[in-house]
Write a protein that holds these residues in place. Sequence first.
Motif, PDB file in Angstrom:
ATOM      1  N   VAL A 265       0.831  -1.202   0.000  1.00  0.00           N
ATOM      2  CA  VAL A 265       0.000   0.000   0.000  1.00  0.00           C
ATOM      3  C   VAL A 265       0.868   1.255   0.000  1.00  0.00           C
ATOM      4  CG1 VAL A 265      -1.709   1.312   1.314  1.00  0.00           C
ATOM      5  CG2 VAL A 265      -1.947  -1.164   1.097  1.00  0.00           C
ATOM      6  N   ASN A 266       1.942   1.256   0.773  1.00  0.00           N
ATOM      7  CA  ASN A 266       2.827   2.417   0.784  1.00  0.00           C
ATOM      8  C   ASN A 266       3.396   2.697  -0.602  1.00  0.00           C
ATOM      9  OD1 ASN A 266       2.543   3.082   3.509  1.00  0.00           O
ATOM     10  ND2 ASN A 266       4.224   1.755   4.160  1.00  0.00           N
ATOM     11  N   GLN A 267       3.762   1.643  -1.312  1.00  0.00           N
ATOM     12  CA  GLN A 267       4.284   1.827  -2.669  1.00  0.00           C
ATOM     13  C   GLN A 267       3.191   2.280  -3.624  1.00  0.00           C
ATOM     14  OE1 GLN A 267       7.537   1.566  -3.848  1.00  0.00           O
ATOM     15  NE2 GLN A 267       8.063   1.447  -1.685  1.00  0.00           N
ATOM     16  N   LEU A 268       1.990   1.819  -3.391  1.00  0.00           N
ATOM     17  CA  LEU A 268       0.875   2.178  -4.260  1.00  0.00           C
ATOM     18  C   LEU A 268       0.675   3.688  -4.340  1.00  0.00           C
ATOM     19  CD1 LEU A 268      -1.751   1.555  -5.881  1.00  0.00           C
ATOM     20  CD2 LEU A 268      -2.920   1.346  -3.671  1.00  0.00           C
ATOM     21  N   VAL A 269       0.795   4.396  -3.203  1.00  0.00           N
ATOM     22  CA  VAL A 269       0.494   5.829  -3.175  1.00  0.00           C
ATOM     23  C   VAL A 269       1.691   6.691  -3.552  1.00  0.00           C
ATOM     24  CG1 VAL A 269      -1.284   5.455  -1.441  1.00  0.00           C
ATOM     25  CG2 VAL A 269       1.010   6.155  -0.712  1.00  0.00           C
ATOM     26  N   LEU A 270       2.877   6.111  -3.701  1.00  0.00           N
ATOM     27  CA  LEU A 270       4.054   6.907  -4.036  1.00  0.00           C
ATOM     28  C   LEU A 270       3.907   7.688  -5.347  1.00  0.00           C
ATOM     29  CD1 LEU A 270       7.181   4.779  -2.997  1.00  0.00           C
ATOM     30  CD2 LEU A 270       6.274   6.843  -1.919  1.00  0.00           C
ATOM     31  N   PRO A 271       3.367   7.085  -6.417  1.00  0.00           N
ATOM     32  CA  PRO A 271       3.237   7.867  -7.651  1.00  0.00           C
ATOM     33  C   PRO A 271       2.351   9.097  -7.487  1.00  0.00           C
ATOM     34  CG  PRO A 271       3.029   5.529  -8.122  1.00  0.00           C
ATOM     35  CD  PRO A 271       3.010   5.665  -6.633  1.00  0.00           C
ATOM     36  N   PHE A 272       1.335   9.006  -6.617  1.00  0.00           N
ATOM     37  CA  PHE A 272       0.488  10.173  -6.385  1.00  0.00           C
ATOM     38  C   PHE A 272       1.314  11.300  -5.782  1.00  0.00           C
ATOM     39  CE2 PHE A 272      -2.143  12.752  -3.558  1.00  0.00           C
ATOM     40  CZ  PHE A 272      -3.152  13.172  -4.422  1.00  0.00           C
ATOM     41  N   ASN A 273       2.062  11.021  -4.711  1.00  0.00           N
ATOM     42  CA  ASN A 273       2.865  12.058  -4.077  1.00  0.00           C
ATOM     43  C   ASN A 273       3.896  12.636  -5.043  1.00  0.00           C
ATOM     44  OD1 ASN A 273       1.580  11.980  -1.588  1.00  0.00           O
ATOM     45  ND2 ASN A 273       3.052  10.589  -0.667  1.00  0.00           N
ATOM     46  N   THR A 274       4.541  11.771  -5.823  1.00  0.00           N
ATOM     47  CA  THR A 274       5.529  12.243  -6.800  1.00  0.00           C
ATOM     48  C   THR A 274       4.884  13.168  -7.818  1.00  0.00           C
ATOM     49  OG1 THR A 274       6.856  10.236  -6.534  1.00  0.00           O
ATOM     50  CG2 THR A 274       7.187  11.507  -8.554  1.00  0.00           C
ATOM     51  N   ASN A 275       3.714  12.778  -8.318  1.00  0.00           N
ATOM     52  CA  ASN A 275       3.027  13.587  -9.320  1.00  0.00           C
ATOM     53  C   ASN A 275       2.511  14.895  -8.735  1.00  0.00           C
ATOM     54  OD1 ASN A 275       3.521  11.588 -11.168  1.00  0.00           O
ATOM     55  ND2 ASN A 275       1.441  10.785 -11.224  1.00  0.00           N
ATOM     56  N   VAL A 276       2.096  14.887  -7.460  1.00  0.00           N
ATOM     57  CA  VAL A 276       1.629  16.123  -6.828  1.00  0.00           C
ATOM     58  C   VAL A 276       2.776  17.125  -6.724  1.00  0.00           C
ATOM     59  CG1 VAL A 276       0.820  17.132  -4.654  1.00  0.00           C
ATOM     60  CG2 VAL A 276      -0.330  15.138  -5.606  1.00  0.00           C
ATOM     61  N   LYS A 277       3.975  16.655  -6.382  1.00  0.00           N
ATOM     62  CA  LYS A 277       5.124  17.560  -6.317  1.00  0.00           C
ATOM     63  C   LYS A 277       5.400  18.187  -7.683  1.00  0.00           C
ATOM     64  CE  LYS A 277       7.270  14.729  -2.711  1.00  0.00           C
ATOM     65  NZ  LYS A 277       8.388  13.809  -2.388  1.00  0.00           N
TER      66      LYS A 277
END
Length: 385
Positions: A265-277
């Motif tokens: 799950v932690n890896q799942l949300v990483l692309p969201f945080n990266t894209n938000v930055k």
Amino acid sequence: MTFHFRRLCCFPAILAVVLQLLHGVAGQLVVIDEPTSAPPPPLVDLDGGVGGIVPAMFIFGDSLIDNGNNNNIPSFAKANYFPYGIDFNGGPTGRFCNGLTMVDGIAQLLGLPLIPAYSEATGDQVLRGVNYASAAAGILPDTGGNFVGRIPFDTQIHNFETTLDQVASKSGGAVNIADSVARSLFFIGMGSNDYLNNYLMPNFPTRNQFNAQQYGGHLVQQYTNQLTRLYNLGGRKFVVAGLGRMGCIPSILAQGPDGKCSEEVNQLVLPFNTNVKTMISNLNQNLPGAKFIYLDIAHMYEEITANAVSYGFTTLDKGCCGIGKNRGQITCLPFETPCPNRDQYLFWDAFHPTEKVNLIMAKKAFAGDRTVAFPINIHELASLN
């Protein structure tokens, strides 16, 4: 990379049914009264707040910062019953916490009053800001449908437009309020439910339509359009919170075999945080006069857990109020007796942090370094001309 969540997705559907029954009972039984004794003082010293640097704060988000907007709609995502609010002066309000939320702490540091919920704001209250956040809401309109009623981000923005119309009618028109809106702070914390109550739910099609990278991109594309709408409505100072370590919340811990954080799950949300930055960098470049900052909630969580002893935390993997494994299989029920040592718990219930964590994060967001707030912190953003 394709993720498979068969094990992780089964419980939320059961939880939704249980909550439907319990919230129906709670809605009939709970009367919100003043507490019989005064609550303890805030668990984190918020002295040093500075008054008058922004006219108002407008808040958009989900249950992490909802303060009662779901109370009077037909929703199973409600927290207007005891023991929610056990440490809040006034008892249960709809906050999914034992006390103050992160945005409550930020409001105090800005020298503002606690920002009223949109559903309850009246008269001149709206001049200091409004909280539009709604439990179970997401960036996508379908997110949170398992809880029936909720106010998606698009509708929250529409509600902000209604507030602007109300204020403009009292103040001589939109031109007269434009400067105040531009100097006000806009806090946005969305995305958690687009995973917990959409992508990870077995009755939603999204995980069959998108892999993790694609879904993060899809969400942020919608997010960009929504934040641009707020800019076009006059917002200029934006605080955008990233997603935390969602694989470490009690609800997810309870579904694993070993009680450890789900790296899946932690890896799942990483692309969201990266894209938000990346989105924030692009918006700062492309929207004249706008200043967006990013709050790294995941980094804050990691710093707090790494230094848990110095903060006074002893329990990092269980809810203070809840039932079952990690007190996360069933979230906090009406009239349940919570843990007495709440200031030693990281989590209040299956999904949400305690007041103590919220106020620590508020202080970090307000005055922290570039590891938690960048390119500048909230105090610096608020102080910009």
